[in-house]
Design an enzyme around this catalytic site. Structure first.
Site, PDB file in Angstrom:
ATOM      1  N   THR A  13       0.929  -1.347   0.025  1.00 53.67           N
ATOM      2  CA  THR A  13      -0.159   0.137  -0.503  1.00 53.67           C
ATOM      3  C   THR A  13       0.954   1.020  -0.484  1.00 53.67           C
ATOM      4  O   THR A  13       0.150   2.541  -0.770  1.00 53.67           O
ATOM      5  CB  THR A  13      -1.258  -0.185   1.274  1.00 53.67           C
ATOM      6  OG1 THR A  13      -0.693   0.234   2.868  1.00 53.67           O
ATOM      7  CG2 THR A  13      -2.242  -1.120   1.167  1.00 53.67           C
ATOM      8  N   ASN A  14       2.216   1.183   0.451  1.00 56.38           N
ATOM      9  CA  ASN A  14       3.074   1.862   0.797  1.00 56.38           C
ATOM     10  C   ASN A  14       3.677   2.079  -0.593  1.00 56.38           C
ATOM     11  O   ASN A  14       3.580   3.749  -0.940  1.00 56.38           O
ATOM     12  CB  ASN A  14       3.944   2.496   1.922  1.00 56.38           C
ATOM     13  CG  ASN A  14       3.392   2.665   3.249  1.00 56.38           C
ATOM     14  OD1 ASN A  14       2.583   4.087   3.627  1.00 56.38           O
ATOM     15  ND2 ASN A  14       3.583   2.095   4.049  1.00 56.38           N
ATOM     16  N   ARG A  66      21.675 -13.429   8.538  1.00 56.11           N
ATOM     17  CA  ARG A  66      20.938 -12.115   7.949  1.00 56.11           C
ATOM     18  C   ARG A  66      22.144 -12.013   7.343  1.00 56.11           C
ATOM     19  O   ARG A  66      22.041 -11.034   6.412  1.00 56.11           O
ATOM     20  CB  ARG A  66      21.277 -11.169   9.894  1.00 56.11           C
ATOM     21  CG  ARG A  66      20.821 -10.513   9.051  1.00 56.11           C
ATOM     22  CD  ARG A  66      19.948  -9.626   9.759  1.00 56.11           C
ATOM     23  NE  ARG A  66      20.838  -8.356  11.670  1.00 56.11           N
ATOM     24  CZ  ARG A  66      21.021  -7.369  11.293  1.00 56.11           C
ATOM     25  NH1 ARG A  66      19.968  -6.198  11.372  1.00 56.11           N
ATOM     26  NH2 ARG A  66      21.843  -6.913  12.254  1.00 56.11           N
ATOM     27  N   ASN A 108      12.832   4.775   6.011  1.00 54.29           N
ATOM     28  CA  ASN A 108      11.372   3.805   5.945  1.00 54.29           C
ATOM     29  C   ASN A 108      10.108   4.912   7.082  1.00 54.29           C
ATOM     30  O   ASN A 108      10.818   5.691   7.491  1.00 54.29           O
ATOM     31  CB  ASN A 108      12.223   3.004   7.608  1.00 54.29           C
ATOM     32  CG  ASN A 108      11.235   1.773   7.579  1.00 54.29           C
ATOM     33  OD1 ASN A 108      10.604   1.402   7.373  1.00 54.29           O
ATOM     34  ND2 ASN A 108      11.063   2.046   9.645  1.00 54.29           N
ATOM     35  N   HIS A 110       7.316   4.405   9.595  1.00 55.75           N
ATOM     36  CA  HIS A 110       7.581   3.366  10.984  1.00 55.75           C
ATOM     37  C   HIS A 110       5.738   4.290  11.406  1.00 55.75           C
ATOM     38  O   HIS A 110       5.502   5.753  11.780  1.00 55.75           O
ATOM     39  CB  HIS A 110       8.009   3.653  12.322  1.00 55.75           C
ATOM     40  CG  HIS A 110       7.824   2.567  12.802  1.00 55.75           C
ATOM     41  ND1 HIS A 110       7.513   1.616  13.388  1.00 55.75           N
ATOM     42  CD2 HIS A 110       7.539   2.889  14.029  1.00 55.75           C
ATOM     43  CE1 HIS A 110       7.161   0.708  14.616  1.00 55.75           C
ATOM     44  NE2 HIS A 110       7.414   2.340  15.029  1.00 55.75           N
ATOM     45  N   ASP A 151      14.241   0.520  13.525  1.00 58.16           N
ATOM     46  CA  ASP A 151      13.445   2.573  13.706  1.00 58.16           C
ATOM     47  C   ASP A 151      14.740   2.778  14.064  1.00 58.16           C
ATOM     48  O   ASP A 151      14.479   4.509  14.540  1.00 58.16           O
ATOM     49  CB  ASP A 151      12.344   1.912  14.680  1.00 58.16           C
ATOM     50  CG  ASP A 151      11.063   1.390  14.487  1.00 58.16           C
ATOM     51  OD1 ASP A 151      11.524   1.100  12.787  1.00 58.16           O
ATOM     52  OD2 ASP A 151      11.018   0.505  14.689  1.00 58.16           O
TER      53      ASP A 151
END
Length: 208
Positions: A13-14, A66, A108, A110, A151
């Site tokens: 959606t973003n 990772r 990003n 948040h 974040d």
């Protein structure tokens, strides 16, 4: 013209908000050139293809480490000649091999007012559940530069809405997305592409 590469994991959606903003001419000096998904099922891939945007899939499940996954993503970003990388519902925290290669070039959004309700474990509905449980009167979203810390990174833009007495996590999530995230993210992307964001330490200044 800066190359914008968008990383996705889900519905996108973003990503759609960015595509729509670009079509309206709201993203100046930038173009979404590639969408990279962490899985083949991400509906964001369909959104990209319907709008003529190149896509790549680098499945997270094929890289249990990772570090290995981050290096593969970095290789793709380099191949795509990314100027700006946008996490748009990208559910993986890449390590410092990516953030050190692209310092203050990864963005990003948040769904909370950082430093509230952020960090490990705060994603999706969990953010809004925590906000309602705390009884906050304002909710919102934060666009920030991303690094290897969940974040983390300098805040670029923030926006807030009132929390209503009858809000549920679902209704609050929907309003934060529609009224804040979908507006702030394209604006921040355009500011970057216009070279109007200056980073000083862990703070940003927006040039007029």
């Amino acid at each position: 013209m800066k190359n914008i590469v968008v990383l996705v994991s889900g519905g996108g959606t973003n990503l759609q908000a960015l595509i729509d903003a670009e079509k309206r001419g709201e993203i100046k000096n930038g173009k979404i050139t590639c969408v990279i998904a962490s899985n083949f099922e991400a509906y964001a891939l369909t959104r990209a293809k319907e709008n003529g945007i190149a896509t790549r899939v680098i499945p997270k499940k094929e890289y249990p480490d990772r570090g290995d996954y981050s290096r593969e993503i970095l290789k793709a970003l380099n191949e795509e000649k990314a100027d700006l990388i946008v996490y748009a519902g990208f559910m993986i925290i890449l390590d410092e091999t990516v953030s050190s290669a692209y310092p203050n070039q990864i963005m990003n959004v948040h769904p909370a007012l950082i430093p509230s309700f952020c960090g490990p474990g705060y994603y999706g509905l969990k953010v809004h559940e925590a906000a309602l449980e705390k009884g906050v009167k304002l909710a919102g979203a934060t666009v920030h530069f991303a690094n290897e810390i969940c974040d983390g990174g300098p805040i670029i833009l923030q926006g807030a809405i009132d929390v209503l007495d009858d809000d549920t996590p679902e209704t609050l999530q929907k309003r934060v997305m529609e009224q804040v995230e979908w507006k702030l993210l394209p604006k921040a992307v355009s500011l970057f592409c216009e070279d109007r964001i200056v980073v000083e330490g862990n703070k940003t200044k927006i040039l007029k």
